[in-house]
Design a protein around this motif. Structure first.
Motif, PDB file in Angstrom:
ATOM      1  N   LEU B  57       0.862  -1.179   0.000  1.00 10.08           N
ATOM      2  CA  LEU B  57       0.000   0.000   0.000  1.00 10.08           C
ATOM      3  C   LEU B  57       0.897   1.228   0.000  1.00 10.08           C
ATOM      4  N   ASP B  58       0.666   2.124  -0.942  1.00 15.47           N
ATOM      5  CA  ASP B  58       1.418   3.379  -1.015  1.00 15.47           C
ATOM      6  C   ASP B  58       0.444   4.497  -0.628  1.00 15.47           C
ATOM      7  N   HIS B  59       0.569   4.981   0.606  1.00 15.96           N
ATOM      8  CA  HIS B  59      -0.342   6.017   1.100  1.00 15.96           C
ATOM      9  C   HIS B  59       0.431   7.331   1.156  1.00 15.96           C
ATOM     10  N   ASP B  60       0.316   8.106   0.078  1.00 17.28           N
ATOM     11  CA  ASP B  60       1.058   9.369  -0.037  1.00 17.28           C
ATOM     12  C   ASP B  60       2.538   9.180   0.260  1.00 17.28           C
ATOM     13  N   GLY B  61       3.101   8.124  -0.302  1.00 16.05           N
ATOM     14  CA  GLY B  61       4.536   7.892  -0.143  1.00 16.05           C
ATOM     15  C   GLY B  61       4.902   7.024   1.048  1.00 16.05           C
ATOM     16  N   LYS B  62       3.975   6.780   1.948  1.00 14.07           N
ATOM     17  CA  LYS B  62       4.239   5.843   3.050  1.00 14.07           C
ATOM     18  C   LYS B  62       3.915   4.441   2.564  1.00 14.07           C
ATOM     19  N   ILE B  63       4.908   3.567   2.583  1.00 11.63           N
ATOM     20  CA  ILE B  63       4.727   2.205   2.071  1.00 11.63           C
ATOM     21  C   ILE B  63       4.385   1.274   3.226  1.00 11.63           C
ATOM     22  N   VAL B  64       3.233   0.621   3.137  1.00 15.55           N
ATOM     23  CA  VAL B  64       2.829  -0.350   4.163  1.00 15.55           C
ATOM     24  C   VAL B  64       2.792  -1.731   3.509  1.00 15.55           C
ATOM     25  N   THR B  65       3.447  -2.707   4.136  1.00 13.70           N
ATOM     26  CA  THR B  65       3.475  -4.070   3.607  1.00 13.70           C
ATOM     27  C   THR B  65       2.621  -4.998   4.472  1.00 13.70           C
ATOM     28  N   GLU B  66       2.388  -6.184   3.969  1.00  6.20           N
ATOM     29  CA  GLU B  66       1.656  -7.255   4.660  1.00  6.20           C
ATOM     30  C   GLU B  66       0.154  -6.968   4.646  1.00  6.20           C
ATOM     31  N   SER B  67      -0.595  -7.823   3.961  1.00  3.63           N
ATOM     32  CA  SER B  67      -2.009  -7.509   3.732  1.00  3.63           C
ATOM     33  C   SER B  67      -2.798  -7.333   5.028  1.00  3.63           C
ATOM     34  N   THR B  68      -2.531  -8.150   6.033  1.00  5.09           N
ATOM     35  CA  THR B  68      -3.276  -8.008   7.288  1.00  5.09           C
ATOM     36  C   THR B  68      -2.955  -6.671   7.960  1.00  5.09           C
ATOM     37  N   VAL B  69      -1.700  -6.293   7.921  1.00  8.46           N
ATOM     38  CA  VAL B  69      -1.286  -5.011   8.505  1.00  8.46           C
ATOM     39  C   VAL B  69      -1.893  -3.855   7.707  1.00  8.46           C
ATOM     40  N   ILE B  70      -1.924  -4.001   6.376  1.00  7.36           N
ATOM     41  CA  ILE B  70      -2.531  -2.973   5.518  1.00  7.36           C
ATOM     42  C   ILE B  70      -4.004  -2.792   5.887  1.00  7.36           C
ATOM     43  N   CYS B  71      -4.713  -3.902   6.069  1.00  6.59           N
ATOM     44  CA  CYS B  71      -6.147  -3.818   6.409  1.00  6.59           C
ATOM     45  C   CYS B  71      -6.355  -3.002   7.685  1.00  6.59           C
ATOM     46  N   GLU B  72      -5.581  -3.295   8.714  1.00  5.04           N
ATOM     47  CA  GLU B  72      -5.766  -2.566   9.977  1.00  5.04           C
ATOM     48  C   GLU B  72      -5.287  -1.110   9.843  1.00  5.04           C
ATOM     49  N   TYR B  73      -4.264  -0.895   9.032  1.00  4.18           N
ATOM     50  CA  TYR B  73      -3.796   0.486   8.800  1.00  4.18           C
ATOM     51  C   TYR B  73      -4.920   1.333   8.204  1.00  4.18           C
ATOM     52  N   LEU B  74      -5.631   0.774   7.244  1.00  2.00           N
ATOM     53  CA  LEU B  74      -6.739   1.515   6.624  1.00  2.00           C
ATOM     54  C   LEU B  74      -7.823   1.839   7.660  1.00  2.00           C
ATOM     55  N   GLU B  75      -8.060   0.915   8.599  1.00  8.18           N
ATOM     56  CA  GLU B  75      -9.014   1.194   9.676  1.00  8.18           C
ATOM     57  C   GLU B  75      -8.512   2.323  10.571  1.00  8.18           C
ATOM     58  N   ASP B  76      -7.188   2.306  10.848  1.00 10.95           N
ATOM     59  CA  ASP B  76      -6.608   3.325  11.734  1.00 10.95           C
ATOM     60  C   ASP B  76      -6.657   4.714  11.090  1.00 10.95           C
ATOM     61  N   VAL B  77      -6.421   4.749   9.769  1.00  6.59           N
ATOM     62  CA  VAL B  77      -6.297   6.047   9.089  1.00  6.59           C
ATOM     63  C   VAL B  77      -7.663   6.593   8.675  1.00  6.59           C
ATOM     64  N   PHE B  78      -8.562   5.703   8.312  1.00  4.98           N
ATOM     65  CA  PHE B  78      -9.913   6.116   7.892  1.00  4.98           C
ATOM     66  C   PHE B  78     -10.959   5.448   8.792  1.00  4.98           C
ATOM     67  N   PRO B  79     -11.006   5.838  10.067  1.00  6.73           N
ATOM     68  CA  PRO B  79     -11.865   5.095  11.010  1.00  6.73           C
ATOM     69  C   PRO B  79     -13.356   5.214  10.711  1.00  6.73           C
ATOM     70  N   ASP B  80     -13.752   6.250   9.977  1.00  8.18           N
ATOM     71  CA  ASP B  80     -15.189   6.455   9.760  1.00  8.18           C
ATOM     72  C   ASP B  80     -15.669   6.017   8.387  1.00  8.18           C
ATOM     73  N   ALA B  81     -14.741   5.632   7.505  1.00  7.32           N
ATOM     74  CA  ALA B  81     -15.121   5.250   6.149  1.00  7.32           C
ATOM     75  C   ALA B  81     -15.443   3.765   6.110  1.00  7.32           C
ATOM     76  N   ASN B  82     -16.711   3.423   6.293  1.00  8.91           N
ATOM     77  CA  ASN B  82     -17.137   2.033   6.205  1.00  8.91           C
ATOM     78  C   ASN B  82     -16.298   1.099   7.077  1.00  8.91           C
ATOM     79  N   PRO B  83     -16.346   1.278   8.397  1.00  8.78           N
ATOM     80  CA  PRO B  83     -15.460   0.509   9.282  1.00  8.78           C
ATOM     81  C   PRO B  83     -15.684  -0.993   9.195  1.00  8.78           C
TER      82      PRO B  83
END
Lengths: 247, 247
Positions: B57-83
């Protein structure tokens, strides 16, 4: 046992005892103790659980399993009590990559060598029949294999491969810790907690890999964590398993 | 290629092309294409990365690896977007036990059988020398072994053990899904997302285990997720690898 516990007093009190070895390898001792001292003792949980799944978190009756999950659960439930998870989501992601790596890679190679070197001693006094009886009670097929290998010795190619992975792991840790005081950001986090649980002691058991010359970063990090008051209190209150090197 | 792309126009334009196969197995085609059509094309990344770690996952230049970690990262960064992570910490812990289980157990047994059945086809056209050259470029020792086994066939005892684990996995899922609509609580969470990524398709590839008679709960759950608009949109926009059954 009679030298440290007044068994006549226990017997004389006429109490009934329920013993739960919590899945531990001591399960067979209890019946023998009950027999020998004529105690009214029932083993309420005869299962040997070599996966250590009995070591759960019990939070007011809610049972949480898996050490990494337990760590994050404590952060979720007590967010203000000495937080060990960063606030920045990107650092949290980095932390999770490290804790996940412990569970999927680092823990397993070190653990297998530990089983090879140490755990065999736990079962070497058993006869073949007693050992088979014990293995038959182990519910997880993977753990049955591990107990057999602990008794017979692990195949050399498997040991070589696990040692290779330990080398990879040590280099990964040193690459980070030679440049930074902790694994994520500049503060002590769950990434350090989970890696320390495996890495601490490698300066003794794997001194050919973890030593002042090759891994000064790891050694300084281990010392830094060992000096923490909570770490000192933990070791002061913990009992060691009666393990020893393979002879 | 010339039937779908106007290569003369590309050549005539005199442009210089940098091709990044993103670690994919197609890395060798690019030089051949450049040669054949006299394109000024440079393969800027010749590494074959069979671990798929290039899918970050490339989030404005921040690279996040590992699909499970990516999933939780998206929850952390966008907590209100379809949790997709529960609010209750105890349910979050249950969710993490399920996603961790995918990464450590369920994914691996299904993946190994997939490599056995399908991936061999990707390399069977290569000569031994070409294959060795390809394997030499794979950076991860575990993946070198996997490519060799995909070509030669996996040992039968290993296949038997992975099939046993798939059986255990299917029963674990069915035990839950025969009683509940989703894996955690009553709502769709990351536990379902991560398990669906492995389980969907097993009703075809492992129909002897996942079918209407033996696992009605799993089938209903797969149908429920497949019917979700986001899932439909995802499949409508995704390309399939050109894989096929081992012949």
């Amino acid at each position: 046992l009679i030298n440290v516990v007044d068994l006549d007093a226990i017997k004389g009190a006429g109490i009934r005892i329920g013993a739960d070895p919590l899945g531990g390898a001591s399960v067979d001792y209890w019946a023998a103790i009950a027999d020998r001292w004529s105690l009214e003792l029932t083993v309420v949980n005869p299962l040997v659980d070599a996966t250590w799944r009995f070591m759960t978190l019990d939070h007011d009756g809610k049972i949480v399993t898996e050490s990494t999950v337990i760590c994050e659960y404590l952060e979720d439930v007590f967010p203000d009590a000495n937080p060990l998870r960063p606030k920045d989501p990107y650092l949290v992601a980095e932390m999770r990559v490290w804790t996940k790596w412990v569970d999927e890679y680092f823990c397993w190679c070190v653990s297998t060598i530990g089983w090879h070197r140490m755990v065999g001693n736990l079962v070497k006094h058993l006869s073949d029949a007693e050992f088979e009886e014990m293995v038959a009670r182990v519910p997880i097929p993977e753990q049955k294999v591990k107990w057999r290998r602990a008794r017979e010795g692990f195949p050399q190619d498997l040991l070589d491969e696990e040692m290779r992975k330990i080398g990879v792991s040590v280099r990964r840790l040193e690459d980070r810790l030679s440049q930074h005081p902790y694994l994520v950001g500049d503060t002590f986090t769950l990434a350090d907690v989970c890696n320390f649980a495996i890495a601490n002691g490698m300066q003794f058991g794997f001194a050919e890999l973890v030593n002042e010359k090759d891994t000064p970063g790891i050694l300084a990090w281990l010392a830094r964590i060992n000096a923490r008051p909570a770490c000192q209190a933990m070791f002061a209150n913990s009992k060691k398993e009666n393990l020893g090197p393979r002879k």
